[in-house]
Design a protein around this motif. Structure first.
Motif, mmCIF file in Angstrom:
data_model
loop_
_atom_site.group_PDB
_atom_site.id
_atom_site.type_symbol
_atom_site.label_atom_id
_atom_site.label_comp_id
_atom_site.label_asym_id
_atom_site.label_seq_id
_atom_site.Cartn_x
_atom_site.Cartn_y
_atom_site.Cartn_z
ATOM 1 N N VAL A 89 5.530 6.303 1.366
ATOM 2 C CA VAL A 89 4.070 5.733 1.012
ATOM 3 C C VAL A 89 3.943 6.414 0.008
ATOM 4 O O VAL A 89 4.375 7.623 -0.682
ATOM 5 N N THR A 90 2.587 6.254 -0.975
ATOM 6 C CA THR A 90 2.156 6.498 -2.197
ATOM 7 C C THR A 90 1.527 7.627 -2.022
ATOM 8 O O THR A 90 1.155 8.633 -0.910
ATOM 9 N N PHE B 56 -0.880 -0.326 8.500
ATOM 10 C CA PHE B 56 -1.493 1.448 8.335
ATOM 11 C C PHE B 56 -3.074 1.522 9.413
ATOM 12 O O PHE B 56 -1.845 2.747 10.150
ATOM 13 N N GLU C 84 -1.773 8.083 0.206
ATOM 14 C CA GLU C 84 -1.948 6.894 1.307
ATOM 15 C C GLU C 84 -1.555 8.438 2.436
ATOM 16 O O GLU C 84 -1.986 8.714 3.624
ATOM 17 N N PHE C 85 -0.820 9.268 1.585
ATOM 18 C CA PHE C 85 -0.264 10.597 1.808
ATOM 19 C C PHE C 85 -1.322 11.499 2.792
ATOM 20 O O PHE C 85 -2.062 11.903 3.957
ATOM 21 N N MET D 254 -1.426 -0.629 2.932
ATOM 22 C CA MET D 254 -0.003 0.329 2.591
ATOM 23 C C MET D 254 0.276 -0.666 1.103
ATOM 24 O O MET D 254 0.678 -1.496 0.887
ATOM 25 N N GLY D 255 0.750 0.219 0.348
ATOM 26 C CA GLY D 255 1.313 0.092 -1.341
ATOM 27 C C GLY D 255 0.631 -0.997 -2.016
ATOM 28 O O GLY D 255 1.150 -1.841 -2.563
ATOM 29 N N LEU E 68 5.009 8.542 9.122
ATOM 30 C CA LEU E 68 4.881 7.738 7.852
ATOM 31 C C LEU E 68 6.434 7.417 7.326
ATOM 32 O O LEU E 68 7.570 7.423 7.220
ATOM 33 N N SER E 69 6.265 6.802 6.460
ATOM 34 C CA SER E 69 7.280 5.886 5.538
ATOM 35 C C SER E 69 7.534 7.190 4.896
ATOM 36 O O SER E 69 6.572 7.297 4.292
ATOM 37 N N ALA F 133 2.939 4.263 10.325
ATOM 38 C CA ALA F 133 3.535 3.020 9.294
ATOM 39 C C ALA F 133 4.554 3.556 8.536
ATOM 40 O O ALA F 133 5.315 4.515 7.613
ATOM 41 N N SER G 255 2.906 -3.075 6.442
ATOM 42 C CA SER G 255 0.922 -3.094 5.819
ATOM 43 C C SER G 255 0.288 -2.932 6.865
ATOM 44 O O SER G 255 -1.140 -3.093 7.622
#
Length: 218
Positions: free
Chosen positions: A100-101, A128, A104-105, A208-209, A96-97, A120, A126
């Motif tokens: 991430v929110t 994911f 999302e995590f 994502m996002g 994951l980046s 991601a 985008s």
């Protein structure tokens, strides 16, 4: 308490508020993470690859060798593409980046815990679920059978929301939310809530996002 300790505390609080999730240990460096993983045999290990310049590939290899039973599922947080690729080659289940929110995590942990892969990183912001292993067949046409409220519930499920949280956000009884979840699983021919999360990301229903203004209707 330094920034890294504060970060770990925040992650612990975030995870422990999710029903069914338990944090069994924390580590401030790679050596301690490997020791605790060997001793505690967790199902999922979350690694911040930027902390103390951790080598994502090396630490993943060592974590995968921990414990007498099956290796843990390793979820790596990175900001550099090469680190993510190295971790995946070493056997990481997810990358994951770092931006991430929280929703999302949590969704990523659910997916990884269920045995699926999620990628991601920055180079795929985008996508994911586009890189997830093909573990089941998506029935794209079935999505048209969902009611608007079922679509709202599916989006929130994909964001990691519990039934109680969905109940509050959509002003529904929790029993009604449970019914919506069961109905959408049946219509989409999905075996579990985790598969609903994967379905939502893989079909682009959730990306994502996604900004807060694009959240489900209240």
């Amino acid at each position: 308490m330094d920034d890294r300790n504060l970060s770990r505390l925040g992650v612990r609080i975030l995870i422990e508020r999710v029903p069914g999730f338990t944090v069994v240990g924390e580590a401030s460096n790679a050596r301690e993470a490997i020791r605790q993983t060997t001793a505690l045999t967790p199902d999922v290990v979350v690694v911040d690859a930027l902390a103390q310049s951790i080598d994502a590939g090396d630490v993943t290899t060592k974590l995968m060798a921990c414990g007498p039973r099956r290796p843990p599922r390793v979820l790596i947080l990175v900001n550099v593409g090469d680190q993510g690729r190295d971790a995946l080659r070493a056997g990481a289940t997810g990358v994951l980046s770092k931006d991430v929110t929280s929703d999302e995590f949590i969704s990523a942990i659910r997916i990884v815990a269920a045995g699926y892969m999620v990628v991601a990183a920055q180079e795929t912001p985008s996508l994911f679920a586009a890189t997830l292993a093909d573990q089941f067949v998506l029935d794209l046409e079935a999505q048209a059978s969902l009611t608007p409220r079922e679509m709202d519930v599916l989006q929130l499920v994909a964001r990691g929301a519990t039934n109680a949280e969905i109940s509050r956000q959509l002003s529904l009884r929790e029993s009604t939310v449970k019914s919506h979840v069961q109905h959408l699983l049946t219509k989409l021919n999905l075996p579990s809530r985790v598969h609903a999360v994967i379905y939502a990301f893989r079909t682009g229903l959730v990306e994502m996002g996604v900004p807060e203004s694009n959240s489900p209707r209240r």
